[in-house]
Structure formats: C-alpha cells, structure tokens
Design a protein around this motif. Structure first.
Motif, PDB file in Angstrom:
ATOM      1  N   VAL A  22       0.835  -1.206   0.000  1.00 34.87           N
ATOM      2  CA  VAL A  22       0.000   0.000   0.000  1.00 34.87           C
ATOM      3  C   VAL A  22       0.865   1.249   0.000  1.00 34.87           C
ATOM      4  O   VAL A  22       0.618   2.212  -0.736  1.00 34.87           O
ATOM      5  N   LEU A  26       1.131   4.200  -2.799  1.00 29.94           N
ATOM      6  CA  LEU A  26       0.886   5.614  -2.515  1.00 29.94           C
ATOM      7  C   LEU A  26       2.048   6.475  -2.992  1.00 29.94           C
ATOM      8  O   LEU A  26       1.843   7.569  -3.523  1.00 29.94           O
ATOM      9  N   PHE A  33       0.522  11.410  -9.854  1.00 35.04           N
ATOM     10  CA  PHE A  33      -0.597  12.358  -9.885  1.00 35.04           C
ATOM     11  C   PHE A  33      -0.231  13.687  -9.242  1.00 35.04           C
ATOM     12  O   PHE A  33      -1.077  14.390  -8.738  1.00 35.04           O
ATOM     13  N   VAL A  35       0.289  17.342  -8.556  1.00 36.26           N
ATOM     14  CA  VAL A  35      -0.280  18.547  -9.154  1.00 36.26           C
ATOM     15  C   VAL A  35       0.760  19.652  -9.049  1.00 36.26           C
ATOM     16  O   VAL A  35       1.249  19.951  -7.962  1.00 36.26           O
TER      17      VAL A  35
ATOM     18  N   VAL B  80      -5.851  -0.161   7.238  1.00 34.48           N
ATOM     19  CA  VAL B  80      -4.743   0.220   6.351  1.00 34.48           C
ATOM     20  C   VAL B  80      -5.254   0.447   4.934  1.00 34.48           C
ATOM     21  O   VAL B  80      -4.970   1.469   4.294  1.00 34.48           O
ATOM     22  N   VAL B  81      -6.072  -0.503   4.468  1.00 36.28           N
ATOM     23  CA  VAL B  81      -6.524  -0.427   3.074  1.00 36.28           C
ATOM     24  C   VAL B  81      -7.410   0.790   2.850  1.00 36.28           C
ATOM     25  O   VAL B  81      -7.236   1.530   1.875  1.00 36.28           O
ATOM     26  N   ALA B  84      -5.390   4.068   2.869  1.00 38.19           N
ATOM     27  CA  ALA B  84      -4.595   4.234   1.655  1.00 38.19           C
ATOM     28  C   ALA B  84      -5.473   4.523   0.450  1.00 38.19           C
ATOM     29  O   ALA B  84      -5.145   5.354  -0.401  1.00 38.19           O
ATOM     30  N   GLN B  87      -6.656   8.075   0.362  1.00 36.82           N
ATOM     31  CA  GLN B  87      -5.541   8.928  -0.042  1.00 36.82           C
ATOM     32  C   GLN B  87      -5.332   8.863  -1.547  1.00 36.82           C
ATOM     33  O   GLN B  87      -5.159   9.884  -2.219  1.00 36.82           O
ATOM     34  N   LEU B  88      -5.403   7.644  -2.078  1.00 32.47           N
ATOM     35  CA  LEU B  88      -5.213   7.442  -3.514  1.00 32.47           C
ATOM     36  C   LEU B  88      -6.294   8.171  -4.311  1.00 32.47           C
ATOM     37  O   LEU B  88      -6.006   8.882  -5.278  1.00 32.47           O
ATOM     38  N   PHE B  91      -5.631  11.826  -4.455  1.00 31.02           N
ATOM     39  CA  PHE B  91      -4.617  12.166  -5.467  1.00 31.02           C
ATOM     40  C   PHE B  91      -5.236  12.226  -6.856  1.00 31.02           C
ATOM     41  O   PHE B  91      -5.059  13.191  -7.605  1.00 31.02           O
ATOM     42  N   VAL B  92      -5.975  11.146  -7.188  1.00 31.71           N
ATOM     43  CA  VAL B  92      -6.513  11.033  -8.546  1.00 31.71           C
ATOM     44  C   VAL B  92      -7.499  12.161  -8.827  1.00 31.71           C
ATOM     45  O   VAL B  92      -7.431  12.825  -9.864  1.00 31.71           O
ATOM     46  N   ARG B  94      -7.749  15.027  -7.370  1.00 26.76           N
ATOM     47  CA  ARG B  94      -7.106  16.333  -7.383  1.00 26.76           C
ATOM     48  C   ARG B  94      -6.447  16.599  -8.733  1.00 26.76           C
ATOM     49  O   ARG B  94      -6.464  17.722  -9.238  1.00 26.76           O
ATOM     50  N   LYS B  95      -5.860  15.530  -9.299  1.00 24.87           N
ATOM     51  CA  LYS B  95      -5.163  15.695 -10.573  1.00 24.87           C
ATOM     52  C   LYS B  95      -6.148  15.843 -11.734  1.00 24.87           C
ATOM     53  O   LYS B  95      -5.998  16.723 -12.581  1.00 24.87           O
ATOM     54  N   ARG B 102     -12.482  20.415  -5.224  1.00 18.90           N
ATOM     55  CA  ARG B 102     -12.790  21.596  -4.407  1.00 18.90           C
ATOM     56  C   ARG B 102     -14.056  21.420  -3.598  1.00 18.90           C
ATOM     57  O   ARG B 102     -14.152  21.892  -2.473  1.00 18.90           O
ATOM     58  N   PHE B 161     -33.540  29.418  13.582  1.00 12.65           N
ATOM     59  CA  PHE B 161     -34.470  30.549  13.652  1.00 12.65           C
ATOM     60  C   PHE B 161     -35.342  30.504  14.898  1.00 12.65           C
ATOM     61  O   PHE B 161     -36.042  31.442  15.212  1.00 12.65           O
ATOM     62  N   ARG B 163     -36.443  30.397  18.749  1.00  9.96           N
ATOM     63  CA  ARG B 163     -35.944  30.911  20.021  1.00  9.96           C
ATOM     64  C   ARG B 163     -35.713  29.741  20.951  1.00  9.96           C
ATOM     65  O   ARG B 163     -36.639  29.018  21.305  1.00  9.96           O
TER      66      ARG B 163
END
Lengths: 266, 194
Positions: A22, A26, A33, A35, B80-81, B84, B87-88, B91-92, B94-95, B102, B161, B163
């Motif tokens: 993993v 990463l 990837f 940027v 863990v999986v 990760a 995160q992956l 990345f993808v 974002r690119k 956003r 709204f 009270r």
C-alpha cells in the motif's frame, strides 16, 4: 519451529507485506498524480489567517493566495490579516506595502432604547424578519433594530448587543472583514477609522418633527452644527448632518451645540 | 443463505442505518451538519468511499486473509486499506477533476478514519456477503447516511431561527434533534419489522 512462532511470523509477514504494498502504491501515486502548484501559493496560504471568511471577495484563503500569485490580486486584499499579513505576503511576492490605518465598524444610530416602539414584535429574532413587518417595530424606519443580524454575521464574535439594544464592537476581536456591514438590512453600520473622533449617530432623513416624535437622540436637521463649525466640515442635507472627516479637526464645538446630542465624540 | 439484493439495500438504507440505528460515524453527524451544503458534500464523499471500501476489503479478505487463515487480521488490514484508498482517490481526483476536488476533497481526509466506513466492511464480513452483496450494502449504507445527514442538517438550519434557551443552544440542541430522529427511525424500521 513451533506452530505459534510460524503463526506469528506469517501474520507479521502478511500485515507487513500489505502495508508495504500500500505504501509503495501511494508513493507511486503521489509521483504520478502530482499537481504542479506554484510554491509561492503554499507560502502565502501559510501566512493567511485561514478562516475562509471570504471578505477578500474570493472563495476562501487558498483561492485568494492563488489569485495573488497568478492574477495580480492586491496583496493588501486580506482585511482580516490587515497590515501584518500584507507585509508578509509582500515579502513573499517581493512587493512593498504602505501601512493603512485600521478601521472598525461604527453604528450610525443611537436609537435603541431612546427610540419609541410602535408595537410589540414577536417572531423570528432577526433584523431582516423584523423589517419585513411594516419596516420594523421601531418608530424610526432608518435606525438599528437591534436584533443582532450583524452579531450573527461576525465570524470572530467581535460584536454583541449591549444593554442599550445597540450592537457594540469589540476592537480587539474585530478584524475589519466588513461582513457585519454587508449583513445589516438597514445600512446602519459603516467603517470608521480610529482617528475619526466626531460622528453623527443618526441616519434618519425624516423631518425634524417626525424624528422628535419617535427618538430623543435623532438628528432633526436644525443646522446648528453646520453654522457653528469653524472648519465648515458639517453639511446638513435632507435633514441629516454629515461630517466631512477630512476637514474635521475634532474641536468638539458641534458636540456641545447639538440640541439632540446626536453628534458624539469618542 | 442468499439474500435478495433489494433486502440488503433496504437494510443498509433504513433498518441498519449507520447513523441513527447503529450510531456509527457520529463525529461527522454532529460536526458537519451545520448547513445542508457541507452535509451534502460530506455525504457524497461517504457514499463514494463506502462503495470503494466494500470492493477493496472484499478483495483483501477473500484473496489474502481467507487462504492464509489469517482472518483475525481483518480489522487492522481494513484500516490500512481504507486509509490508503482514500488517499489514492484524493490524489486522482485532485489531478484529474479539480472542480470535484474543491467541493468534495476537503471531506475526504475526514472519512479515512470514519468508523461508519469501517463498520460497513466489518458487517460485510460478519454477514458473509458475496462480492455483489458487499458492494450493494456499501452503497446503500452510504445512501442511508446521506438521507440522515440531509435531514439533520435541514432541521438544524431551520432550528437556528427558533428561540431556544441559551443553555441548550448549539450542540445540546443538535443532540435533542438527533434523539427525535433516532426515535422516529427506530420505531419505523426496527420495532415494526418489514
């Protein structure tokens, strides 16, 4: 080797292998990837306040930083950070900044408890809602309704409604972002510089008699201040005195002469 | 025993609703429901990650842990999986799709350690679902999450709204709302079996 040891080693190998696979994936992905961003943008983001209030007119701090680098947005554009942040951004971008004077929201109405209520309002506790009901419960349709729309608009808790039912500004918390000023449905709030000492605390354009009926401290347009000002800094238009802050020397004559105590020194 | 996909779907959305019946992922439930917009963004990210996590964890479980009889490692390897994987995905996205990043990207790191996502994959293992069932359960759990998030945020937006006594303003009020919502859900989908 006993079964327990094998078991232990096997489980460590599997979990370790999984983690390694993993991790490698990463690392590969972060390379592949990646940027491309201008490092200046990251630097500017790190000096910005990071509250994402949008007072600069862009969608949050990171957007502002990007515009500064790529589209020549003004480096003084962050009203929250003020001069300190502008100086740091200037350092990053290689530009000089001149210090501007700090300004705070100022409440241009002294009505509050001095202003008569026409009826008792029960409903949403919000100025905009109050205003929808025949221009509010106050006798004066120009003034502050004291329901705290500006207080809720402030992301820094710098405003509160005081005992006189008017908003008060805590200068230590205020960051001059101006969100309260835009939130006020009656335009009672405005920026005022620290050096501007004399203020007319009224926004009513009603005739003197009408003002006197509903408010004990409203401007009646009597022009006494206009006549007595040695600098000709005050003009009365539409029954409301307006001070030209460039000419005002803060002599205090108008404050003494004003029959309604509308003009105030601070 | 083979379960119908529709039954699994309804179970994921309502009967085993993660937020309100199983009480998983409550951090985002009270944290991100201040307005509908961010709640919707968070919920969209959760649906996506849950579906992905269900897929990936099924692969790991069936092809690595079961053959080596290391099924007791399921919890730690899923953590863990999932981490990760998120995160992956970040990345993808974002690119390749900056606009999506956003609107959705800021919620992705929040989800890596969300126990609702972990709950989905653990329940998949416990119920011994096959691959398609796992994915369907993952997606339906995400949809259930979305529905409750949207309801909660809409009520909280409205309740600003009202009270309220200052002692229960803010989070206490949110918990009161959550109680009512939960009561409604439990009575409707749990006490009365469908």
């Amino acid at each position: 080797m006993s079964t327990t040891t094998t078991f232990l080693i096997e489980s460590m190998a599997i979990l370790g292998g999984l983690g390694l696979a993993v991790g490698l994936m990463l690392i590969f992905a972060s390379k592949k990837f990646k940027v491309e961003t201008n490092p200046l943008v990251e630097e500017i983001i790190s000096v910005l306040p990071g509250v994402n209030c949008g007072a600069c007119g862009y969608a949050g701090c990171s957007d502002f930083a990007e515009r500064v680098v790529n589209e020549n947005a003004p480096i003084t554009g962050c009203p929250v950070g003020g001069f300190d942040v502008a100086k740091e951004i200037g350092g990053i971008m290689g530009q000089e900044v001149a210090e501007g004077e700090k300004q705070y929201p100022f409440i241009k109405c002294h009505g509050g408890l001095n202003c008569v209520d026409r009826f008792e309002y029960v409903g949403f506790e919000d100025c905009k809602a109050v205003m929808m009901l025949s221009d509010g419960e106050k006798g004066c349709s120009y003034g502050c309704m004291g329901r705290g729309t500006c207080v809720r608009a402030c992301p820094f808790d710098a405003l509160y409604i005081g005992d006189d039912r008017l908003p008060q500004v805590n200068k230590y918390l205020c960051t001059s972002c101006g969100l309260c000023i835009t939130s006020c449905p009656n335009d009672v709030l405005a920026f005022a510089k620290e050096s501007e000492k004399i203020h007319v605390r009224c926004v009513s354009h009603d005739k003197g008699k009408a003002v006197k009926e509903v408010c004990t401290v409203g401007c009646i347009g009597c022009k006494i201040c206009e006549k007595n000002c040695p600098e000709q800094a005050i003009t009365v238009t539409d029954f409301l005195a307006v001070i030209d802050q460039d000419k005002c020397t803060a002599c205090g004559i108008c404050v003494e002469k004003c029959p309604q105590n509308t003009i105030e020194a601070r | 025993m083979e379960k119908a996909l529709l039954a699994i779907f309804l179970e994921g959305v309502f009967i085993k609703n993660f937020l309100i019946i199983q009480f998983l992922g409550l951090c985002s439930f009270v944290g991100v429901t201040k307005d509908v917009k961010s709640a919707a963004g968070m919920a969209g990210a959760v649906v996506f990650v849950m579906a992905l996590a269900a897929t990936a964890s099924y692969m790991i479980y069936t092809y690595i842990l079961v053959p080596t009889t290391m099924t007791f490692l399921d919890l730690i390897s899923f953590i863990v999986v999932i981490a990760a994987l998120v995160q992956l995905v970040e990345f993808v996205v974002r690119k390749n799709i900056p606009a999506l990043y956003r609107s959705l990207g800021i919620y992705l790191p929040l989800i890596t350690t969300n126990c609702a996502v972990l709950g989905v994959v653990m329940l998949n293992v416990q119920s011994e679902y096959n691959f398609i069932q796992s994915v369907v359960f993952g997606i339906s759990a995400g949809i259930g999450f979305t529905i409750v998030m949207l309801m909660m945020s809409a009520i909280r937006e409205r309740s600003s709204f009202v009270r309220t006594p200052s002692s229960i303003k803010g989070l206490p009020l949110a918990f009161l709302i959550a109680t009512m919502l939960s009561l409604a859900f439990v009575n409707y989908f749990w006490v009365i079996p469908i």
